[in-house]
Write an enzyme that holds these catalytic residues in place. Structure first.
Site, mmCIF file in Angstrom:
data_model
loop_
_atom_site.group_PDB
_atom_site.id
_atom_site.type_symbol
_atom_site.label_atom_id
_atom_site.label_comp_id
_atom_site.label_asym_id
_atom_site.label_seq_id
_atom_site.Cartn_x
_atom_site.Cartn_y
_atom_site.Cartn_z
ATOM 1 C CB SER A 1 -0.829 0.002 1.245
ATOM 2 O OG SER A 1 -1.410 1.241 1.456
ATOM 3 C CE1 TYR B 1 -4.038 -2.165 5.283
ATOM 4 C CE2 TYR B 1 -3.306 -0.091 4.548
ATOM 5 C CZ TYR B 1 -3.684 -1.198 4.410
ATOM 6 O OH TYR B 1 -3.965 -1.577 3.177
HETATM 7 P P1 NAD Z 1 -11.287 -7.116 1.035
HETATM 8 O O1 NAD Z 1 -11.515 -6.914 2.421
HETATM 9 O O2 NAD Z 1 -12.328 -6.998 -0.158
HETATM 10 O O3 NAD Z 1 -10.449 -8.319 0.748
HETATM 11 C C1 NAD Z 1 -9.532 -8.735 1.894
HETATM 12 C C2 NAD Z 1 -9.853 -10.317 1.989
HETATM 13 O O4 NAD Z 1 -8.620 -10.903 2.507
HETATM 14 C C3 NAD Z 1 -11.082 -10.764 2.219
HETATM 15 O O5 NAD Z 1 -11.702 -11.665 1.150
HETATM 16 C C4 NAD Z 1 -10.618 -11.569 3.409
HETATM 17 O O6 NAD Z 1 -11.650 -12.613 3.820
HETATM 18 C C5 NAD Z 1 -9.279 -11.913 3.345
HETATM 19 N N1 NAD Z 1 -8.767 -12.237 4.603
HETATM 20 C C6 NAD Z 1 -8.727 -11.610 5.603
HETATM 21 N N2 NAD Z 1 -8.183 -12.190 6.587
HETATM 22 C C7 NAD Z 1 -7.600 -13.383 6.191
HETATM 23 C C8 NAD Z 1 -7.022 -14.684 6.414
HETATM 24 N N3 NAD Z 1 -6.764 -14.663 7.729
HETATM 25 N N4 NAD Z 1 -6.796 -15.612 5.878
HETATM 26 C C9 NAD Z 1 -7.310 -15.659 4.521
HETATM 27 N N5 NAD Z 1 -7.914 -14.361 3.938
HETATM 28 C C10 NAD Z 1 -8.012 -13.635 4.931
HETATM 29 O O7 NAD Z 1 -10.257 -5.594 0.599
HETATM 30 P P2 NAD Z 1 -9.122 -5.433 -0.525
HETATM 31 O O8 NAD Z 1 -9.467 -3.917 -1.079
HETATM 32 O O9 NAD Z 1 -9.520 -6.265 -1.661
HETATM 33 O O10 NAD Z 1 -7.759 -5.734 -0.094
HETATM 34 C C11 NAD Z 1 -6.972 -6.750 -0.421
HETATM 35 C C12 NAD Z 1 -5.537 -6.299 -0.020
HETATM 36 O O11 NAD Z 1 -5.368 -4.843 -0.924
HETATM 37 C C13 NAD Z 1 -5.224 -5.931 1.206
HETATM 38 O O12 NAD Z 1 -3.833 -6.748 1.418
HETATM 39 C C14 NAD Z 1 -5.294 -4.562 1.412
HETATM 40 O O13 NAD Z 1 -4.579 -4.204 2.510
HETATM 41 C C15 NAD Z 1 -4.688 -4.039 0.299
HETATM 42 N N6 NAD Z 1 -5.040 -2.672 -0.005
HETATM 43 C C16 NAD Z 1 -6.125 -2.389 -0.034
HETATM 44 C C17 NAD Z 1 -6.740 -0.972 -0.447
HETATM 45 C C18 NAD Z 1 -7.714 -0.409 -0.569
HETATM 46 O O14 NAD Z 1 -8.246 0.776 -0.476
HETATM 47 N N7 NAD Z 1 -8.941 -1.292 -0.697
HETATM 48 C C19 NAD Z 1 -5.451 -0.067 -0.581
HETATM 49 C C20 NAD Z 1 -4.320 -0.577 -0.671
HETATM 50 C C21 NAD Z 1 -4.279 -1.886 -0.317
#
Ligand code: NAD
Length: 258
Positions: A147, A160
Site C-alpha cells: 500500500s 495497518y
Molecule cells: P477486501 O476486504 O475486499 O479483501 C480482503 C480479503 O482478505 C477478504 O476476502 C478477506 O476474507 C481476506 N482475509 C482476511 N483475513 C484473512 C485470513 N486470515 N486468511 C485468508 N484470507 C483473509 O479488501 P481489498 O481491498 O480487496 O484488499 C486486498 C488487499 O489490498 C489487502 O492486503 C489490503 O490491505 C490491500 N490494499 C487495499 C486498499 C484499498 O483501499 N482497498 C489499498 C491498498 C492496499
C-alpha cells in the site's frame, strides 16, 4: 515452466498456475478473474469459504477454491500443495490477503487488535512466502499487496501502516533470497482504492478515528485508484513483461507522494 516474456497482452498466463490469497475480496477476486481470462489456472484461497466457492463456480473449471486462513500455517501449506496438484505446478502467487485493522489514534491503540493485523498482514504473508517460494521455478513471480502505507504514514492507522511497511521489507528480503534462481518478488503499493475497504474506513466501521491521510486531494487527482488499475499493475508484475522488476514496490498513488 517459466512465465514467458513478450507474450501478447491478453494471453500472458496461458497454462500457468497462480495462487491468489484474499481471493474472495474485492481486489483478489478481480485479479483472479483477470488471470482466468488470460488463460491461467487459478487456486483461490481465502477465509471466506462461501464467497470463495461462489467465485470458483463463476470462474469455472480454471479455478479451484481452497478455504484458507493465512494465519494457520497448515492451511497455507495445503493451499500451496493444492495449487500445485490442481494445475501441475506453481508459476505465480498473488499474496494479497489483508485487513485494514482498527482506525484510531496511537494513544487509544488496542494492542490485541494490533497483533491480529500483524498476524494476518505480515505473518500470514510470510507463511505464504515460506511455502510457495520453494515451489516456484525460474520465471516464477510473487506479487504482494502492500500500500502507500508501505512507504508513508497515515494518521490513525498505526497497525495497518506498520504491517504494510513490514510487508515491503519482506518483499525485499524474499527477493534477495530467490533472485539468483530467477524468481521475482515484488509488491504493488496502491493508495486508497475505490471500494468496500475504503467504505468501511470512511464510515467508521473500522474504528473510532478518522484516517485523515486517505482523503483524496488534488495531488492524487482528487480520486482513489480503481480496482481495474490495481488489476493491471498486478498482472504486469506477475507477467514476464516485468522480467527485470524485482525486490521493489510499484507505487500507484496518482502522484501524491512524488
Ligand atoms: P477486501 O476486504 O475486499 O479483501 C480482503 C480479503 O482478505 C477478504 O476476502 C478477506 O476474507 C481476506 N482475509 C482476511 N483475513 C484473512 C485470513 N486470515 N486468511 C485468508 N484470507 C483473509 O479488501 P481489498 O481491498 O480487496 O484488499 C486486498 C488487499 O489490498 C489487502 O492486503 C489490503 O490491505 C490491500 N490494499 C487495499 C486498499 C484499498 O483501499 N482497498 C489499498 C491498498 C492496499
Amino acid at each position: 515452466m517459466a512465465v514467458p516474456a513478450g507474450r501478447a497482452s491478453g494471453q500472458r498466463f496461458t497454462g500457468l498456475s497462480i495462487l491468489v490469497t484474499g481471493a474472495a475480496g474485492e481486489i483478489g477476486s478481480a485479479v483472479a478473474g483477470a488471470l482466468v481470462a488470460e488463460g491461467a489456472r487459478v487456486t483461490l484461497a481465502d477465509l471466506d469459504a462461501t464467497v470463495l466457492t461462489q467465485l470458483a463456480d463463476e470462474l469455472g473449471s480454471a479455478a479451484h477454491a481452497v478455504p484458507t486462513d493465512v494465519t494457520v500455517e497448515e492451511d497455507v501449506e495445503r493451499a500451496v500443495a493444492e495449487a500445485v496438484a490442481f494445475a501441475g505446478g506453481l508459476h505465480g502467487v498473488f499474496n494479497n490477503a489483508g485487513i485494514e485493522g482498527p482506525v484510531g489514534p496511537i494513544t487509544e491503540l488496542d494492542l490485541d487488535r494490533f497483533a491480529q493485523v500483524l498476524r494476518i498482514n505480515v505473518l500470514g504473508a510470510a507463511a505464504v512466502l515460506k511455502h510457495s517460494l520453494p515451489r516456484l521455478d525460474a520465471g516464477g513471480a510473487v506479487v504482494q499487496t502492500g500500500s502507500t502505507a508501505s512507504v508513508a504514514g497515515s494518521a490513525h492507522m498505526a497497525p495497518y501502516v506498520a504491517s504494510k511497511h513490514a510487508l515491503l521489507g519482506l518483499t525485499r528480503v524474499a527477493s534477495r533470497e530467490v533472485a539468483a534462481r530467477g524468481v521475482r518478488v515484488t509488491a504493488v503499493l496502491p493508495g486508497p482504492v475505490h471500494g468496500r475497504m475504503m467504505q468501511r474506513i470512511e464510515s467508521g466501521r473500522s474504528g473510532s478515528g478518522t484516517a485523515t491521510a486517505t482523503t483524496p486531494t488534488a495531488l492524487d487527482g482528487g480520486r482513489y485508484a480503481t480496482v481495474a488499475e490495481v488489476v493491471s499493475a498486478v498482472l504486469f508484475l506477475l507477467s514476464g513483461e516485468a522480467g527485470f522488476v524485482a525486490g521493489t514496490g510499484l507505487l500507484m498513488d496518482g502522484g501524491r507522494l512524488a
